[in-house]
Design a protein around this motif. Structure first.
Motif, PDB file in Angstrom:
ATOM      1  N   LYS A 276     -20.631  57.145 -72.815  1.00 15.04           N
ATOM      2  CA  LYS A 276     -20.543  58.306 -73.691  1.00 15.04           C
ATOM      3  C   LYS A 276     -20.785  57.903 -75.140  1.00 15.04           C
ATOM      4  O   LYS A 276     -20.316  56.864 -75.590  1.00 15.04           O
ATOM      5  CB  LYS A 276     -19.162  58.940 -73.536  1.00 15.04           C
ATOM      6  CG  LYS A 276     -18.963  60.188 -74.350  1.00 15.04           C
ATOM      7  CD  LYS A 276     -17.729  60.983 -73.945  1.00 15.04           C
ATOM      8  CE  LYS A 276     -16.454  60.232 -74.097  1.00 15.04           C
ATOM      9  NZ  LYS A 276     -15.253  61.079 -73.932  1.00 15.04           N
TER      10      LYS A 276
ATOM     11  N   GLU B  87     -20.202  59.924 -78.771  1.00 10.92           N
ATOM     12  CA  GLU B  87     -19.597  61.145 -79.288  1.00 10.92           C
ATOM     13  C   GLU B  87     -19.633  61.136 -80.811  1.00 10.92           C
ATOM     14  O   GLU B  87     -19.312  60.136 -81.441  1.00 10.92           O
ATOM     15  CB  GLU B  87     -18.156  61.208 -78.799  1.00 10.92           C
ATOM     16  CG  GLU B  87     -17.453  62.487 -79.066  1.00 10.92           C
ATOM     17  CD  GLU B  87     -16.078  62.498 -78.418  1.00 10.92           C
ATOM     18  OE1 GLU B  87     -15.565  63.599 -78.240  1.00 10.92           O
ATOM     19  OE2 GLU B  87     -15.528  61.434 -78.106  1.00 10.92           O
TER      20      GLU B  87
ATOM     21  N   TRP C 110     -23.622  62.694 -76.325  1.00 11.76           N
ATOM     22  CA  TRP C 110     -24.322  62.459 -75.075  1.00 11.76           C
ATOM     23  C   TRP C 110     -23.356  61.833 -74.093  1.00 11.76           C
ATOM     24  O   TRP C 110     -22.488  61.049 -74.479  1.00 11.76           O
ATOM     25  CB  TRP C 110     -25.497  61.528 -75.354  1.00 11.76           C
ATOM     26  CG  TRP C 110     -26.206  61.002 -74.157  1.00 11.76           C
ATOM     27  CD1 TRP C 110     -27.155  61.649 -73.418  1.00 11.76           C
ATOM     28  CD2 TRP C 110     -26.039  59.718 -73.567  1.00 11.76           C
ATOM     29  NE1 TRP C 110     -27.587  60.837 -72.411  1.00 11.76           N
ATOM     30  CE2 TRP C 110     -26.918  59.644 -72.474  1.00 11.76           C
ATOM     31  CE3 TRP C 110     -25.222  58.636 -73.848  1.00 11.76           C
ATOM     32  CZ2 TRP C 110     -27.014  58.527 -71.668  1.00 11.76           C
ATOM     33  CZ3 TRP C 110     -25.319  57.519 -73.045  1.00 11.76           C
ATOM     34  CH2 TRP C 110     -26.208  57.466 -71.975  1.00 11.76           C
ATOM     35  N   GLU C 111     -23.478  62.175 -72.821  1.00 14.19           N
ATOM     36  CA  GLU C 111     -22.587  61.616 -71.805  1.00 14.19           C
ATOM     37  C   GLU C 111     -23.347  61.441 -70.505  1.00 14.19           C
ATOM     38  O   GLU C 111     -24.145  62.288 -70.114  1.00 14.19           O
ATOM     39  CB  GLU C 111     -21.387  62.542 -71.592  1.00 14.19           C
ATOM     40  CG  GLU C 111     -20.308  61.938 -70.735  1.00 14.19           C
ATOM     41  CD  GLU C 111     -19.038  62.763 -70.747  1.00 14.19           C
ATOM     42  OE1 GLU C 111     -18.164  62.459 -69.948  1.00 14.19           O
ATOM     43  OE2 GLU C 111     -18.935  63.704 -71.550  1.00 14.19           O
TER      44      GLU C 111
END
Length: 103
Positions: A81, A83, A75-76
């Motif tokens: 973020k 990862e 998700w960012e």
């Protein structure tokens, strides 16, 4: 029976009413830990999940204040973020706790 129609899973029933109180037909979530940033703006951390545990299911991360669940990708949002890369979880500029595990 050839095994194709064999039931599987786990069910728990209320001993008084017989109602199902837990019905798991595939797998349960296993919480492994929490990444806690202590509300630091530029906080970055990585967690490596051991190989055997990582192979036992799909890795997930649940940020406690965002309401989105990440699995296998990440998700960012601008500079923030989360990862997931193999068995490594990296959080960048996340200033809220994140629960992680496998399911």
């Amino acid at each position: 029976m050839d095994g194709g129609d064999m039931p599987y899973g786990f069910q728990c029933f209320d001993e008084n009413t017989g109602a199902i109180i837990l019905d798991v037909t595939d797998r349960l979530t296993r919480i492994l830990g929490v990444i806690n940033s202590d509300a630091l703006e530029n906080f970055t951390a990585s967690v490596i999940i051991d190989t055997a545990t990582a192979k036992s299911g799909d890795i997930f991360v649940f940020p406690l204040t965002q309401g989105a669940v990440m699995s296998l990708a990440g998700w960012e949002d601008r500079s923030r973020k989360i990862e997931i890369n193999g068995s490594t979880i990296t959080v960048t500029s996340i200033n809220f706790p994140c629960i992680y595990g496998v399911y």
